[in-house]
Each structure stands twice: as structure tokens, then as C-alpha cells.
Design a protein around this motif. Structure first.
Motif, mmCIF file in Angstrom:
data_model
loop_
_atom_site.group_PDB
_atom_site.id
_atom_site.type_symbol
_atom_site.label_atom_id
_atom_site.label_comp_id
_atom_site.label_asym_id
_atom_site.label_seq_id
_atom_site.Cartn_x
_atom_site.Cartn_y
_atom_site.Cartn_z
ATOM 1 N N ARG A 119 0.832 -1.210 0.000
ATOM 2 C CA ARG A 119 0.000 0.000 0.000
ATOM 3 C C ARG A 119 0.866 1.260 0.000
ATOM 4 N NH1 ARG A 119 -5.339 -0.494 0.796
ATOM 5 N NH2 ARG A 119 -6.192 -2.495 1.523
ATOM 6 N N ASN A 120 1.909 1.269 0.828
ATOM 7 C CA ASN A 120 2.720 2.471 0.928
ATOM 8 C C ASN A 120 3.572 2.700 -0.312
ATOM 9 O OD1 ASN A 120 2.661 3.932 3.755
ATOM 10 N ND2 ASN A 120 2.357 1.752 4.152
ATOM 11 N N VAL A 121 4.051 1.634 -0.935
ATOM 12 C CA VAL A 121 4.819 1.806 -2.171
ATOM 13 C C VAL A 121 3.936 2.386 -3.268
ATOM 14 C CG1 VAL A 121 5.999 0.559 -4.027
ATOM 15 C CG2 VAL A 121 6.533 0.041 -1.641
ATOM 16 N N TRP A 122 2.714 1.872 -3.400
ATOM 17 C CA TRP A 122 1.815 2.394 -4.422
ATOM 18 C C TRP A 122 1.368 3.817 -4.111
ATOM 19 C CZ3 TRP A 122 0.312 1.427 -9.253
ATOM 20 C CH2 TRP A 122 0.649 0.198 -9.810
ATOM 21 N N THR A 175 -5.326 4.465 -0.566
ATOM 22 C CA THR A 175 -4.267 3.593 -1.067
ATOM 23 C C THR A 175 -3.401 3.070 0.074
ATOM 24 O OG1 THR A 175 -4.228 4.966 -3.067
ATOM 25 C CG2 THR A 175 -2.414 3.431 -2.766
ATOM 26 N N ARG A 176 -3.111 3.906 1.067
ATOM 27 C CA ARG A 176 -2.222 3.501 2.159
ATOM 28 C C ARG A 176 -2.916 2.622 3.194
ATOM 29 N NH1 ARG A 176 2.569 6.258 1.800
ATOM 30 N NH2 ARG A 176 2.515 8.229 0.676
ATOM 31 N N THR A 177 -4.207 2.896 3.478
ATOM 32 C CA THR A 177 -4.874 2.209 4.585
ATOM 33 C C THR A 177 -6.027 1.319 4.157
ATOM 34 O OG1 THR A 177 -6.480 4.001 4.975
ATOM 35 C CG2 THR A 177 -4.328 4.195 6.041
ATOM 36 N N GLY A 178 -6.519 1.507 2.918
ATOM 37 C CA GLY A 178 -7.678 0.732 2.490
ATOM 38 C C GLY A 178 -8.986 1.370 2.894
#
Length: 696
Positions: A499-502, A524-527
Motif C-alpha cells: 500500500r505504501n509503495v503504491w 491507497t495507504r490504509t484501504g
């Protein structure tokens, strides 16, 4: 015969008559000499005498010619980012502009050019490798000739410094003019270093205890590159704005890259389980994004929502066909995912995209021929495919905002249901290193998802990360790392990494185009879509508004200078200065008048009044200032196009028209029209039109 790779270490020696570049680790290699101030290139066997050592550099970014002088751009500092199959990847950290003239001539435009170029290079994330081709996807690399020099293998679209390397390339190919022409010079290959602009992340991690290297690369095209509202749609050659190719790679058993720090929280390296023996395996999946390939623009006028302009669809047919011809040759089946709204102002873009796609698919063209090199390296269409050429385009519409409104972001999975058959059929790349060298291609990716929204940023990022996760799960199941029914998402530590890379990828792509990080990255990071994320998006939206109206013009000029879309001429010093504000004095004065009046009103209402003082003059002046401030603000809002910081080198035609139309309206204003000049000579964009004509 092994390929010539760029030198990893270069010493620079300088004198009043030349710059000399040599590699201390290759003492038998010729020295590259750039004569001063002519800029002529030559090779010298052995060291030159008379010069003094200036520094050691990581490589030559290129040579750029401005109005008065040429400059060698040297990479003075680089940062290791990690290894891919043992190949070290670097990020450009700092550069130095080395002038060819020993005595610098001063000129305002020259200094502005240099400022714009330095700002672009400093802010732009650029990456390179001395032994790994970052410009090509791994599938294309597997089909390249490994005996070619690195720069010749590079994908022209993502060879970001291709223009500033043109003098080196011309000299190498024996195409330089004058005394520089001495036939092909293969020894120059080692001095040409391809650089990629975009995003790069390399992380050693694990999934379910199985060690792997996770790589995400986004390559930004050098064609039609620019900023958000200054570059939209397609050009006549079929290049579209904000075109990016994103490749997600998984490398198993990458022992050559050992030593990277593991991200995994489950101590994956301590429990590493090699997959399928010791063979190094690479699995990659490629997606693209790019502006809608028609002629359209959004014209800034200081309003939050710019004016949308779309030219006739028929006029864009040739440009769109060129764009999709290239996409089909490169990627095979193209799934065109359109995420713009089906209501409101975006509907016109949606309708135009559907119309141009239908127009192409009804075209009688059956096959597009490409050059042999392109066919050899990239063509993924089977020879026996009898369909029409544009039948390889599959238009998919998804009303992202409507489907996910009310923070129901999980509904984006509905798009995945529409694409699943195409994703399965298109597959992904899977290659295994041969003991004797080369790659054994087990699978090829024969389709690509091309995603767009209005900016190809925020909605696009969410969808691309979703497709990347789905494909990654499929790859790991096929490898046996996961069981059918399991998902990479089940490994919480890897999911956090993913998530963090994207999200970082989203921010990098957005920042280079819009000036801020991406919106919706909290999802994107947490959903989950959060209130804090919404507030951050509000802040980013306001920042985008300010940047897009008041600072994107110089940023666009920087892109045009570095990429060769604009090439300064050899005009005399002080003549035709392009960055002088030529607007009528009244138009220039209004923002200052507004600032003064607002400042005075704030001071007057916040100052403590002395007892028994006469206040009516102050109140009268405060009232007058308030009225003038209101008029000034209304003037700027009404005639906003006069206050947008447009590009001054290659000003778009629609921007020139918007400026001139607005200025004509000001001339008809009953209050101030008489104080504004009556001819086009007053327009500050007059000289910019000359630059546009020179480029054409």
C-alpha cells in the motif's frame, strides 16, 4: 562481444580551451574532449596536458545549448537506491552546469533559462544504472540485443535525457557537422548514460515466509511532458500528456542482490524458502496511463474550474490513430479504462473518447506496419490474428465517482469484475535466468490496461494499485507461494509495504504533473477513506489551484528547455527579452492595488483608536480602500486570464487566444478601457508567439 556500458567513474579536467572526461578505472579508454567555447567534441588517446582536475562525477547528463552559451550538465552526486538482480540503481541528487565560455556573458534570459533548468532537475526524480536498462520493461529487455550499448537499447519514450545527449549521440554516430564529423565513434558509448524520470522503489521482503524482491517502477514519457493545465490531450504526432508506464516486478531467489534491508515484519529472510530451486525468476506486470488522445484543453482563468475546450473529433483522428498504433505494437490488446464522470463538464471528454474510439474501430485499416526493429522487440500481436487492427482496442467505462460516492471505495472492485477476463487472457511476464546467460521466457504479457481520468492522477492511482494487487496474487498462486483462494493481502506486513509503495508512486506521478502529492492516498495507504485524508485532499486541492495558476508556466518552460521542445536562438544580448512583462501597466498594477488596499483595511480595523481622536478621515479612507479592493478583486476575477502565469517559451495557442480575447474585453470596459493600450503590441504574449513559430 560484450556490450559497452557507461563508465562508473569519470574524472573531469578543465582548462581555458577544453573540458576532458576520462575514467580512471579504464586507463586505456579514450578521453572525451569538449573544446571551449566552440563545443566541438573529439576523442583523445591518453591524457591531455595543461588541464587541472576539477572533480569526479557520476556521469554526464548531457549538453544543453542556450542563447549565449552551451553547458555540460554533470551528475555530481548520486544516491544508491537498491539492486535489481545485482545491478545497482542510482538516483540523481545534484548536478553542475559547466559553461563552455570561460568568461560568462550576462543576460537576463540566459539566467532565467538556467534557473528553470536547475529547478526542473532538482525537483525531478531521475534514476539511472550503469548496467541495467531502466527505460525498458523486463519483457522488452528480454527481447533486446544484449550486445548493444545501453543507450541504444533504451526505449526512446523514457530516455529522459535523450535531447541533451543529442550532441554526444550525433558525434558517436558520425553525424556531427563541421570538424566534429569524423565517422562513427563507438568509444563514446561509455560516456552516454540514459536517465529515467519517474518513480523507483526496490524492497526486499517476503510473503508467507517466502523471500522476494518487490520492485515498482514508473517511467514518465519525455514526449508531450509538462504540467497539469499547460499540457492536455494529444499532439499531432499522437503523443499524449502525462503518459506513464508502471511496471510492478517480483524477483524470486535474487541472490545477486543480497544485502538489501528487509521490510518484512515476519522475519521473512530468516525463514527464506527458495522457490523452484535456485533459479532467479522475474515476474512483471505493466500498466499505462495517459491523457485522452484528442485535442482538448482546460484554459485557466483564476476560477477553480477552468474552461474546457474540445476541438472537433475528426481533426484528432490521425493523432489518435498514431497514438493507438504505437500502443498496440508495444503492448498488444489495449483495455482503455475511462474513469471520468458521465455527468457535468467531464461528460464532454467521456463522449469525445468514446467517439474517437468508435471512429477508429470503424476504420478500414487492417494492419499497421512498423519498422523491423520495433517488430522484433515489441510486437505481441500473433501473426495469425485476423481481426482488424483497432479491434485490439477494448473500451471500458467506469463512473468512479458515482460508484464510490459516500466513501464506498470497496465498490471499485466492480471494475475488476469487468476486466477480469481480459486480465487473465493478457497475462503477465515470467522469465527465468538461464545458467548460460539470457532469459528463458515462460510467459509473455500480451495486453495492457490503459487507465485515465481527467488528470490521470488520483482516480487512476487507486485503480492501478487495485489491478497490481490482483495480478500479484495471481502470480504468487501460479508460483505456488500462495494457495488458490489466498491473497497477497492476507500477509499484513507485505500488505502494508504494498500500500505504501503504491501511495508513494501516486505522490511522485502527481507531484511532477500537478505540483502536489496525489489525492485519495489515504485509501491507497490504509484501504479506507478517512476524514483526515479528506482534509489533506482539500489542502492539496488548494495548493494545486495556486500552483496551476501562478507557478506552472515557469515549470512548463523548464520541461520544454530540457526536452528540446523549445531551443533558444542566438539573439544578441538584451534583444527580444522573453520574460519581460508586457501587459498594459494598468493590468499589472491591479494586484498591487488590491494588496495595498487589503493591507490598509486590515491595519485600520486592528489598530487601537486614541481617545478623542478624529476618526472620520480614517473611516472614509478605509471605506474607499474597501471599495477599491472590491473593484480590484472583481477585475482580476473577471479578467483572470490576464493574471495566469502562462508558459513564455511555447505558449499554447489556446492560451494566446484566451489572453487576447480577455484583453480585448478589458479595452471595452467602460471604466478602465480608455487607459489600456489599443493594439496587440501591448500583449505580453506577443514575443511568445515568435517562439511558437520557431518551434513549428
Amino acid at each position: 562481444m560484450s556490450a559497452t556500458l557507461p563508465f562508473r567513474d569519470i574524472n573531469v579536467h578543465a582548462s581555458s580551451t577544453y573540458y576532458a572526461f576520462s575514467s580512471p578505472s579504464s586507463p586505456n579508454a579514450p578521453t572525451l574532449v569538449i573544446d571551449r567555447p566552440s563545443g566541438d567534441l573529439r576523442l583523445n588517446d591518453g591524457k591531455l596536458t595543461g588541464g587541472h582536475r576539477v572533480s569526479s562525477i557520476s556521469g554526464i547528463l548531457g549538453i544543453v545549448k542556450l542563447r549565449l552559451d552551451s553547458y555540460v550538465i554533470a551528475i555530481t552526486k548520486s544516491q544508491p537506491m537498491g539492486r535489481i538482480k545485482g545491478h545497482q540503481i542510482y538516483k540523481v541528487i545534484s548536478t553542475e552546469f559547466m559553461p563552455l565560455r570561460e568568461r560568462q556573458l550576462t543576460d537576463p534570459d540566459e539566467q532565467t533559462y538556467l534557473t528553470y533548468l536547475k529547478t526542473l532537475i532538482k525537483s525531478g526524480p531521475m534514476y539511472f544504472s550503469y548496467s541495467f536498462d531502466l527505460t525498458n520493461s523486463y519483457q522488452r529487455q528480454a527481447q533486446c540485443d544484449p550486445n548493444q550499448p545501453l543507450w541504444q537499447r533504451a526505449d526512446d519514450r523514457f530516455f529522459w535525457n535523450r535531447f541533451v545527449c543529442s550532441s554526444l549521440i550525433d558525434f558517436r554516430e558520425g553525424q556531427a557537422s563541421g570538424r566534429m564529423s569524423a565517422g562513427p565513434q563507438p568509444a563514446v558509448d561509455a560516456y552516454i548514460l540514459p536517465v529515467m524520470f519517474g518513480m523507483m522503489n526496490i524492497t526486499s521482503t517476503s510473503v508467507k515466509g517466502n523471500a522476494l524482491t518487490f520492485v515498482l517502477i514508473t517511467r514518465r514519457s519525455r514526449h508531450r511532458a509538462g504540467t497539469r493545465y499547460m499540457s492536455r490531450g494529444a499532439d499531432e504526432q499522437g503523443h499524449v500528456s502525462n503518459f506513464n508506464e508502471t511496471e510492478q516486478m517480483v524477483i524470486m531467489n535474487d541472490s545477486a542482490s543480497a544485502g538489501l534491508t528487509s521490510f518484512a515484519g515476519d522475519e521473512g529472510f530468516a525463514n527464506r524458502n527458495p522457490i523452484d530451486g535456485k533459479e532467479t525468476q522475474v515476474l512483471s506486470y505493466v500498466q499505462t496511463r495517459g491523457s485522452v488522445p484528442i485535442f482538448w484543453a482546460e484554459v485557466n482563468n483564476l476560477h477553480y474550474v477552468p474552461t474546457l475546450q474540445i476541438r472537433g473529433i475528426d481533426s484528432a483522428k490521425e493523432a489518435a490513430s498514431r497514438h493507438f498504433d504505437e500502443q498496440i505494437r508495444l503492448y498488444g490488446e489495449n483495455y482503455l479504462v475511462n474513469l471520468v464522470n458521465q455527468k457535468g463538464r467531464e461528460k464532454r471528454v467521456k463522449d469525445a473518447y468514446e467517439e474517437i474510439t468508435s471512429l477508429l474501430q470503424s476504420s478500414p485499416v487492417e494492419k499497421q506496419e512498423a519498422d523491423n526493429k520495433t517488430n522484433e522487440r515489441f510486437n505481441v500481436i500473433e501473426p495469425g490474428d485476423k481481426r482488424g487492427w483497432y479491434d485490439h482496442l477494448h473500451y471500458v467505462y467506469f463512473d468512479f465517482h458515482n460508484e464510490t460516492k459516500g466513501l464506498k471505495w470497496h465498490r471499485a472492485q466492480l471494475l475488476l469484475d469487468q476486466l477480469k477476463d481480459g486480465l487473465v487472457a493478457g497475462g503477465y511476464f515470467h522469465g527465468i535466468d538461464k545458467p548460460s546467460g539470457g532469459v528463458d521466457m515462460r510467459r509473455k504479457q500480451t495486453a495492457v490496461v490503459r487507465t485515465n481520468c481527467m488528470d490521470c492522477l488520483d482516480r487512476t492511482n487507486v485503480v492501478q494499485s487495485m489491478l497490481g494487487r490482483w495480478t500479484l496474487t495471481r502470480q504468487l498462486i501460479d508460483l505456488g507461494v500462495l494457495k488458490p483462494g489466498e491473497s497477497a493481502q492476507d500477509d499484513q506486513s507485505f500488505e502494508h509495504l504494498f500500500r505504501n509503495v503504491w501511495a508513494d508512486n501516486a505522490d511522485v506521478v502527481s507531484r511532477s504533473y500537478s505540483g502536489t502529492g496525489a489525492l485519495k492516498t489515504d485509501f491507497t495507504r490504509t484501504g479506507n477513506r478517512t476524514r483526515a485524508g479528506a482534509l489533506q485532499d482539500l489542502n492539496s486541492s488548494i495548493t494545486r489551484y495556486v500552483r496551476n495558476n501562478f507557478s506552472d508556466g515557469p515549470r512548463q518552460d523548464g520541461f520544454d528547455l530540457f526536452l528540446g521542445a523549445y531551443q533558444p536562438d542566438g539573439a544578441p544580448i538584451g534583444s527580444g527579452q522573453q520574460f519581460v512583462d508586457r501587459r498594459p501597466l494598468l493590468v499589472q498594477a491591479v494586484p498591487y492595488l488590491l494588496s495595498f488596499c487589503v493591507f490598509f483595511v486590515l491595519i485600520s480595523v486592528s489598530t487601537t483608536r486614541v481617545p478623542d481622536s478624529t476618526v472620520w478621515p480614517l473611516r472614509a479612507f478605509t471605506l474607499l480602500s474597501t471599495s477599491v479592493a472590491g473593484w480590484s478583486g472583481r477585475f482580476m476575477w473577471t479578467y483572470g486570464s490576464l493574471y495566469v502565469n502562462w508558459p513564455k517559451l511555447n505558449t499554447p495557442q489556446w492560451a494566446i487566444e484566451a489572453y487576447e480575447d480577455t484583453l480585448n474585453k478589458v479595452r471595452k470596459d467602460p471604466v478602465v478601457g480608455r487607459f489600456v493600450g489599443g493594439g496587440k503590441g501591448d500583449a505580453r504574449l506577443g514575443t511568445l508567439e515568435e517562439g511558437k513559430k520557431r518551434r513549428e
